[in-house]
Scaffold this motif. Structure first.
Motif, PDB file in Angstrom:
ATOM      1  N   GLY A 403     102.785 -21.057 191.136  1.00  0.00           N
ATOM      2  CA  GLY A 403     102.119 -19.776 191.300  1.00  0.00           C
ATOM      3  C   GLY A 403     102.060 -19.059 189.966  1.00  0.00           C
ATOM      4  O   GLY A 403     102.153 -19.685 188.907  1.00  0.00           O
ATOM      5  N   TRP A 404     101.883 -17.726 190.010  1.00  0.00           N
ATOM      6  CA  TRP A 404     101.794 -16.910 188.802  1.00  0.00           C
ATOM      7  C   TRP A 404     102.808 -15.762 188.869  1.00  0.00           C
ATOM      8  O   TRP A 404     103.179 -15.330 189.959  1.00  0.00           O
ATOM      9  CB  TRP A 404     100.394 -16.310 188.654  1.00  0.00           C
ATOM     10  N   GLN A 405     103.211 -15.254 187.705  1.00  0.00           N
ATOM     11  CA  GLN A 405     104.114 -14.106 187.686  1.00  0.00           C
ATOM     12  C   GLN A 405     103.980 -13.363 186.358  1.00  0.00           C
ATOM     13  O   GLN A 405     103.469 -13.904 185.376  1.00  0.00           O
ATOM     14  CB  GLN A 405     105.560 -14.543 187.888  1.00  0.00           C
ATOM     15  N   ASN A 406     104.460 -12.109 186.361  1.00  0.00           N
ATOM     16  CA  ASN A 406     104.505 -11.360 185.099  1.00  0.00           C
ATOM     17  C   ASN A 406     105.791 -11.716 184.349  1.00  0.00           C
ATOM     18  O   ASN A 406     106.597 -12.530 184.819  1.00  0.00           O
ATOM     19  CB  ASN A 406     104.357  -9.852 185.340  1.00  0.00           C
ATOM     20  N   ALA A 407     105.977 -11.100 183.186  1.00  0.00           N
ATOM     21  CA  ALA A 407     107.084 -11.495 182.307  1.00  0.00           C
ATOM     22  C   ALA A 407     108.439 -11.288 182.959  1.00  0.00           C
ATOM     23  O   ALA A 407     109.370 -12.083 182.761  1.00  0.00           O
ATOM     24  CB  ALA A 407     107.002 -10.714 180.998  1.00  0.00           C
TER      25      ALA A 407
END
Length: 594
Positions: A403-407
């Motif tokens: 998936g995707w994520q922020n820092a």
């Protein structure tokens, strides 16, 4: 993060370390490191989840994680702040199947009192319609992870849309601490480090959360310009999206007497609309798709057989989308490719041209730039803990895309929303959606059956979330789905069911299971191993365990390699011939029930 419990009550790191030693999974030369590695899991960035000493499978999973090594170290000086009053610990945006998978894989002991879900009814129940009554996957491929569904089924046993949707919705209803039946309109990260989620419910409202998991699927379906409100087409109400056709037209306006004509625009995104039209007696005047976007037929699909035979539908392949035009034709429509008439006197033009990214779409993207924490885009969540790896291949394969994520990892995106988000860098240096052929996507697909092609498919989503939350079902001791299980689940099952099987043989076995699923075998096993193959696997595991019971025999690499090779050859020989598994499944259904 690691939470240690014993029968639901807090337990100590030392107690867990002793329990891990007793499993025998961690080699003797690494056992002095168990407590250190457990502290890394407790204090470091990896979200391992909960381990209850009373749950042997959870203890074995922790042991296996330590045996693999490479646990990320804590970041010095960082201490998790306590949650502010009125702030939820977790907000899940979207209440569909991806949300249900996420909640399910948090485990039955997870405290959901600080969890809020915002979303509408599961789309499989009504929105996507029942013109096609099933999902093109079997229950073994899409059921909730906690059910540990293992029963073989061919394409005669595809999951019913409404039944599947209600099952997922029941999980959300049962697990969520609070369920707001609305849609998020904006997600912002505030200066104090928490997120504000805005929505409308008889006026603007909002709530705050420390972490946000975005599972809300796709944005608006892309429209042809003739369907827009400013279109000059007088009959534009006859230009409809595929969900509307399947839900409201395919059955309700089923031709009775005079034929009704439909044009479907879009390949795989619209394929269910083509199938619904064919099944319910519509005349498909044309199926439009681009030369670069031709249909990809899923292995095991019903759509190549009666009553569909979609490969025989009149197809129009265009080279320039800008040349396609929809115009009025009396009270109906006609479609042109340049000056050539593709179809005339058409009752409906049905489009399935993909969907916008709900996070960033030009009109009404819900993700505020503050969520990115100063970065250009979200970063990929990768399988850094080796759930889709193997000890024998460590460092030689791409880390699977989840998936995707922020820092900070406090905003994450999964499911169809992850497929639609443009966070991957293409060869020209531009941000683009992650491709189905990306090595990181392929690294996960290699662990699945042959009819899983993209990140947004249910089977892929389920496997990704099992890995994210390090989930293993409580019944793993009794059985495992050899067709879709990751390395974690396979290793814990082997440790629990076949404790005398040496680690060397277990590692070769897991590598073989992954290897045998890949390539031409995948297309002949579209829904996973057959019942006969599973029986053979378990017979061989039982026999090999007996050889080592009571340490009557010492493990050698030669024995392990030869054993897994012979087992692989046997599984290949037991694989049905091309098309045989599909034909057998279809023979169990009447044509009108397909």
């Amino acid at each position: 993060m690691l939470v240690i419990k014993n029968k639901g009550q807090p337990a100590t790191l030392t107690q867990l370390a002793r329990a891990i030693e007793r499993t025998g999974i961690v080699p003797l030369n690494k056992q002095h490191r168990i407590k250190v590695e457990l502290r890394y899991l407790q204090q470091g960035p990896e979200r391992f989840g909960e381990v209850d000493l009373d749950n042997a499978q959870q203890v074995e999973l922790a042991a296996y994680r330590i045996a693999r090594g490479q646990i990320p170290r804590p970041i010095s000086g960082r201490q998790a702040p306590s949650r502010a009053p009125g702030v939820y610990a977790l907000a899940i945006i979207g209440s569909g199947t991806t949300a249900a998978y996420y909640l399910d894989t948090l485990g039955p002991a997870h405290d959901h009192s600080g969890t809020i879900v915002i979303g509408q009814q599961n789309p499989w129940i009504h929105k996507r319609g029942q013109g096609i009554s099933y999902i093109n996957h079997t229950w073994r491929q899409v059921a909730m992870p906690s059910t540990n569904t293992r029963e073989y089924g061919g394409n005669e046993s595809f999951a019913n849309r409404a039944e599947f949707g209600r099952m997922a919705e029941a999980v959300v209803s049962r697990r969520a601490g609070r369920w707001v039946k609305s849609s998020a309109t904006r997600i912002e990260k505030l200066r104090e480090g928490v997120y504000r989620i805005s929505y409308n419910d008889r006026g603007p409202k909002s709530f705050k959360a420390e972490k946000v998991v975005f599972t809300a699927g796709a944005g608006s379906i892309r429209k042809p310009p003739e369907a827009e409100e400013n279109s000059t087409v007088r009959n534009r109400s006859r230009i409809i999206d595929m969900d509307t056709f399947i839900r409201d037209k395919a059955v309700q306006e089923k031709p009775r007497g005079a034929a009704k004509r439909v044009v479907v625009w879009g390949s795989n995104a619209a394929i269910d609309a083509v199938a619904a039209a064919k099944k319910h007696g519509w005349t498909i005047a044309a199926w439009l798709y681009s030369r670069d976007g031709q249909p990809a037929w899923l292995p095991g699909t019903r759509y190549l057989s009666e009553p569909y035979k979609l490969q025989e539908v009149h197809q129009h392949v265009y080279t320039d989308r800008r040349r396609l035009k929809i115009q009025d034709s009396g009270g109906l429509l006609k479609v042109l490719d340049g000056a050539d008439i593709v179809a005339d006197t058409v009752d409906y033009v049905v489009y399935g041209l993909g969907s916008e990214d709900l996070l960033t779409q030009r009109q009404g993207g819900v993700m505020d730039p503050s969520v990115l924490e100063g970065q250009q885009a979200l970063s990929p969540i990768l399988d850094t803990s080796g759930v889709f790896g193997n000890a024998l291949e460590q460092g030689r394969q791409a880390q699977a895309f989840l998936g995707w994520q922020n820092a900070s990892g406090t905003f994450q995106v999964f499911g169809l929303a992850a497929e639609n988000y443009a966070g991957a860098v293409d060869p020209r240096g531009n941000l683009a959606r992650i491709a189905p052929t990306d090595p990181r996507v392929m690294a996960l697909k290699q662990w699945l059956s042959g009819d899983v092609l993209t990140v947004g498919q249910l089977t892929y989503i389920r496997s990704a979330l099992r890995a994210v939350n390090h989930f293993v079902p409580g019944s793993i001791e009794h059985g495992v789905d050899y067709s879709h299980a990751d390395a974690n689940a396979l290793r814990v099952h082997l440790a629990a069911r076949y404790p005398e099987l040496p680690e060397l043989h277990a590692s070769w076995f897991i590598r073989m299971i992954k290897r045998i699923r890949v390539g031409s075998i995948q297309t002949r096993l579209p829904h996973g191993f057959t019942e006969q193959q599973v029986n053979h696997i378990e017979e061989q595991l039982r026999a090999k365990q007996e050889e080592f019971r009571g340490r009557r025999k010492q493990p050698t690499n030669i024995d392990a390699v030869n054993w897994q090779w012979q087992l692989a050859q046997a599984l290949i020989e037991l694989t049905p011939a091309p098309g045989e598994e599909v034909a057998e499944g279809l023979s169990k259904l009447r044509v009108e029930d397909r």
